[in-house]
Design an enzyme around this catalytic site. Structure first.
Site, PDB file in Angstrom:
ATOM      1  N   LYS A 110     -81.241  61.817 -16.231  1.00 46.89           N
ATOM      2  CA  LYS A 110     -82.247  62.014 -15.187  1.00 46.89           C
ATOM      3  C   LYS A 110     -81.870  63.255 -14.387  1.00 46.89           C
ATOM      4  CE  LYS A 110     -83.800  60.037 -10.785  1.00 46.89           C
ATOM      5  NZ  LYS A 110     -83.608  58.934  -9.796  1.00 46.89           N
ATOM      6  N   ASP A 122     -79.634  63.492  -6.946  1.00 48.66           N
ATOM      7  CA  ASP A 122     -80.465  62.664  -7.822  1.00 48.66           C
ATOM      8  C   ASP A 122     -80.523  63.223  -9.238  1.00 48.66           C
ATOM      9  OD1 ASP A 122     -81.795  60.257  -7.950  1.00 48.66           O
ATOM     10  OD2 ASP A 122     -83.762  61.109  -7.574  1.00 48.66           O
ATOM     11  N   LYS A 149     -89.207  59.471   1.654  1.00 50.07           N
ATOM     12  CA  LYS A 149     -87.976  58.813   2.069  1.00 50.07           C
ATOM     13  C   LYS A 149     -87.738  59.025   3.572  1.00 50.07           C
ATOM     14  CE  LYS A 149     -85.418  59.359  -2.298  1.00 50.07           C
ATOM     15  NZ  LYS A 149     -85.061  57.956  -2.532  1.00 50.07           N
ATOM     16  N   ARG A 193     -87.625  56.730 -13.426  1.00 49.18           N
ATOM     17  CA  ARG A 193     -88.065  56.044 -14.639  1.00 49.18           C
ATOM     18  C   ARG A 193     -89.277  56.726 -15.258  1.00 49.18           C
ATOM     19  NH1 ARG A 193     -88.733  50.785 -11.050  1.00 49.18           N
ATOM     20  NH2 ARG A 193     -87.090  51.974 -10.026  1.00 49.18           N
ATOM     21  N   ASP A 210     -91.675  57.183  -5.175  1.00 51.22           N
ATOM     22  CA  ASP A 210     -90.215  57.306  -5.052  1.00 51.22           C
ATOM     23  C   ASP A 210     -89.488  56.585  -6.181  1.00 51.22           C
ATOM     24  OD1 ASP A 210     -87.854  58.164  -3.922  1.00 51.22           O
ATOM     25  OD2 ASP A 210     -87.672  56.437  -2.587  1.00 51.22           O
ATOM     26  N   ASP A 253     -85.048  64.823  -4.547  1.00 49.96           N
ATOM     27  CA  ASP A 253     -85.980  63.706  -4.481  1.00 49.96           C
ATOM     28  C   ASP A 253     -86.363  63.417  -3.036  1.00 49.96           C
ATOM     29  OD1 ASP A 253     -87.547  61.526  -4.975  1.00 49.96           O
ATOM     30  OD2 ASP A 253     -85.869  60.136  -5.268  1.00 49.96           O
TER      31      ASP A 253
END
Length: 497
Positions: free
Chosen positions: A268, A291, A280, A354, A350, A273
């Site tokens: 990833k 991230d 966030k 995935r 967020d 992010d």
């Protein structure tokens, strides 16, 4: 830094500092006894007086005169309970902490004959040599690329490690440890680089550079047009709110037989992010540059392969994007069609990791892999469950899971397996698409892996959630370099097979 093995007697080897190990009680290592004899019983006298106790990781620096060494550093190795792999590594870390900013230019480390108990993985001299090499590189790491004033150069420039034999096998073990440490440090460099520099294109450039530096690495970079043509709409959706375009980075190391199926690593690579529209909280958001820790660890493992060139085939795929909110950003409620053809309702922007990984996991089927391992700073729920000690592991194959757990134990880079049961899959049900990208508050790490499992049914697959282990917060803020040791141990265990 000059690292080498030394099989000569320690009394005939000159160095600014000699390092020996001292247990709290019981028999001493032979090297400590040899040093004590040469020093007229100095260590024995200090222990009886209580000046050195042998407590694990306790260090005492003693000036000397008229000896092959100007100083003696005694490091405690504790009792039998302390002298497992973790305790031995703690002692090594203390040694380097005492030496790296000190006055010694050369050091002779004579602790490989320390008895390690409770863990067969580090009981042999070869295993200890590998761990010593890794710890040397790891503990000497310094990231100052963005400091206007560079730190004063360290005086330490030569490290000798005392061994019973400095043959080919011992050198290979030591060099693998050093290479693993350097791989960890590359991972840390990438993670620590600020997000205004480390964006998807820059990350792709680092892959191109790795291939340029090592002929055994081949790199291919896919841009937005190529990904669009492949149907990677999920990955592209994550990056569409950023001015920095996504990239799919493919690196191949082919050291095994041509017909041997590759092991595939998928990282990833969210270079920053913000959470997207599901923004966030501001506090601690600077750490979201980490991230991309999964992709950074993949880079580190690939560098180790390039340096050591084992007989194995490995393909690395990195899904790189920046998750930002603007007028083009993905909204909660949007539905995208993944490369696999499955549709996903994005309930939370967020939960973007995935979304990039699912397309990458579909893409890697083309390599006909023997196994696929993805690495991701995926869920805060993993930190709640396991803290910052263990990486979360979920898998659709028991043998693969057990091999990774064993590799983590051997490398002192532990993982813990969580269940991936069908009962959790219904939490991802959507009224409007094939599945949703979140499953609610319950079992967050497990439902994230359940999501990924929908795209990995055609091969053996394991997921490593490194949200709690990829970096440190607070005063020690910075990338950890994990789980490069786990990955390297796993891959090396398959080399030549």
């Amino acid at each position: 830094m000059n690292f080498s093995l030394n099989s000569n007697a320690i009394t005939s080897t000159k160095a600014d500092c000699l390092v020996v190990a001292l247990p709290e009680k019981g028999d001493w290592p032979a090297s400590t006894t040899e040093a004590d004899s040469a020093l007229g019983g100095l260590i024995s006298t200090l222990q009886k007086a209580g000046d050195v106790t042998g407590k694990n990781a306790e260090t005492t620096l003693i000036p000397l005169s008229d000896q092959p060494w100007n100083r003696l550093l005694v490091v405690g190795t504790g009792n039998d309970t302390d002298r497992n792999s973790a305790g031995f590594r703690k002692a090594l870390t203390a040694v380097m902490g005492a030496l790296k900013e000190g006055p010694s230019k050369s050091v002779l480390i004579a602790i490989t004959d320390t008895k390690v108990t409770g863990d067969d993985s580090v009981s042999s001299e070869l295993a200890k040599l590998s761990l010593i090499g890794r710890t040397l590189e790891d503990q000497l790491y310094l990231f100052s690329d963005f400091k206007s004033e560079k730190p004063t150069a360290r005086k330490l420039n030569k490290v000798l490690v005392s061994v019973s034999d400095a043959g080919k096998t011992e050198k290979e073990a030591f060099n693998l440890g050093l290479a693993t440490g350097r791989g960890m440090n590359l991972t840390r460099d990438l993670g620590n680089t600020p997000p205004n520099v480390c964006h998807p294109i820059w990350l792709a450039e680092q892959a191109t550079k790795l291939a340029a530096d090592h002929e055994c690495i081949k790199t291919e970079i896919l841009d937005e047009k190529q990904m669009k043509k492949l149907g990677m709409n999920s990955l592209l959706a994550v990056g569409q709110g950023s001015t920095q375009p996504p990239r799919l980075i493919v690196m191949e190391y082919r050291g095994g037989k041509a017909e041997a199926k590759p092991h595939v690593l998928v990282g990833k690579g969210i270079t920053f992010d913000s959470g997207g529209i599901s923004l966030k909280p501001g506090a601690g958001m600077d750490e979201m540059k980490y991230d991309m820790g999964g992709s950074a660890a993949v880079f580190g493992a690939m560098q180790v392969l390039a340096e050591t060139q084992p007989k194995i085939n490995v393909v690395a795929v990195i899904a790189a994007a920046e998750n930002m909110p603007d007028g083009h950003a993905t909204r909660p409620g949007d539905i995208v069609t993944t490369m696999s053809g499955q549709t996903v309702e994005i309930l939370n922007t967020d939960a973007e990791g995935r979304l990039v990984l699912c397309d990458a996991l579909t893409y890697v089927k083309k390599f006909d892999p023997t196994a696929v391992i993805d690495l991701a700073t995926l869920t805060g729920a993993c930190i709640v469950a396991l803290g910052h000690e263990a990486t979360g592991l979920l898998a659709n194959n028991d043998q693969l899971a057990n091999e990774l757990l064993a590799a983590g134990d051997r490398a002192s880079d532990k993982a813990w397996r969580l269940p991936l049961w069908d009962e959790y899959q219904s939490l991802l049900d959507s009224n409007f698409a094939d599945l949703a990208n979140i499953g609610g508050r319950s079992a967050g790490t497990i439902t994230a892996a359940c999501f990924l499992s929908r795209f990995t049914k055609e091969y053996n697959w394991a997921h490593l959630d490194i949200a709690g282990t990829a970096w440190h917060s607070g005063q020690a803020k910075g990338s950890s370099g994990r789980p490069v040791p786990l990955l390297v141990d796993y891959l090396m265990s398959h080399a030549g097979k």
